[in-house]
Write a protein that holds these residues in place. Structure first.
Motif, PDB file in Angstrom:
ATOM      1  N   UNK A  66       0.841  -1.201   0.000  1.00 56.77           N
ATOM      2  CA  UNK A  66       0.000   0.000   0.000  1.00 56.77           C
ATOM      3  C   UNK A  66       0.876   1.251   0.000  1.00 56.77           C
ATOM      4  N   UNK A  67       1.938   1.247   0.811  1.00 58.73           N
ATOM      5  CA  UNK A  67       2.839   2.401   0.862  1.00 58.73           C
ATOM      6  C   UNK A  67       3.586   2.582  -0.460  1.00 58.73           C
ATOM      7  N   UNK A  68       3.994   1.503  -1.082  1.00 61.37           N
ATOM      8  CA  UNK A  68       4.671   1.596  -2.377  1.00 61.37           C
ATOM      9  C   UNK A  68       3.736   2.194  -3.423  1.00 61.37           C
ATOM     10  N   UNK A  69       2.481   1.805  -3.360  1.00 60.33           N
ATOM     11  CA  UNK A  69       1.494   2.366  -4.295  1.00 60.33           C
ATOM     12  C   UNK A  69       1.359   3.870  -4.094  1.00 60.33           C
ATOM     13  N   UNK A  70       1.370   4.314  -2.841  1.00 53.71           N
ATOM     14  CA  UNK A  70       1.287   5.739  -2.534  1.00 53.71           C
ATOM     15  C   UNK A  70       2.538   6.480  -3.020  1.00 53.71           C
ATOM     16  N   UNK A  71       3.701   5.918  -2.758  1.00 46.61           N
ATOM     17  CA  UNK A  71       4.960   6.563  -3.144  1.00 46.61           C
ATOM     18  C   UNK A  71       5.057   6.702  -4.658  1.00 46.61           C
ATOM     19  N   UNK A  72       4.521   5.752  -5.384  1.00 43.46           N
ATOM     20  CA  UNK A  72       4.607   5.770  -6.855  1.00 43.46           C
ATOM     21  C   UNK A  72       3.565   6.679  -7.503  1.00 43.46           C
ATOM     22  N   UNK A  73       2.659   7.248  -6.722  1.00 42.92           N
ATOM     23  CA  UNK A  73       1.694   8.188  -7.287  1.00 42.92           C
ATOM     24  C   UNK A  73       2.392   9.475  -7.684  1.00 42.92           C
TER      25      UNK A  73
END
Length: 80
Positions: A66-73
């Protein structure tokens, strides 16, 4: 008889602050879990207690995902 409306402000007493955090933490995690199920969303919740201990919750996916998805936004899609 209704509940008394609490004024939201920082609790100055360290012991009372820790007790309040401990009591409310599980309720917050429960609400995050319910939201993830009802709305079929990915959710990550990270909290540090007043004493510095880590509490975390993630729904169906690992918190790292979930955090990786946020960082890649893109920066403008992060909202805030």
């Amino acid at each position: 008889m209704g509940r008394v409306k609490l004024q939201i402000k920082r609790i100055e007493n360290n012991t009372n602050r820790q007790v309040t955090f401990s009591k409310r933490r599980n309720g917050l995690i429960k609400k995050a879990y319910e939201l993830s199920i009802l709305c079929d969303i990915d959710i990550a919740l990270i909290m540090f207690s007043p004493s510095g201990r880590l509490s975390h919750f993630s729904g169906r996916k690992r918190i790292e995902d979930v955090l990786a998805r946020y960082v890649n936004l893109p920066e403008n899609d992060r909202g805030g």
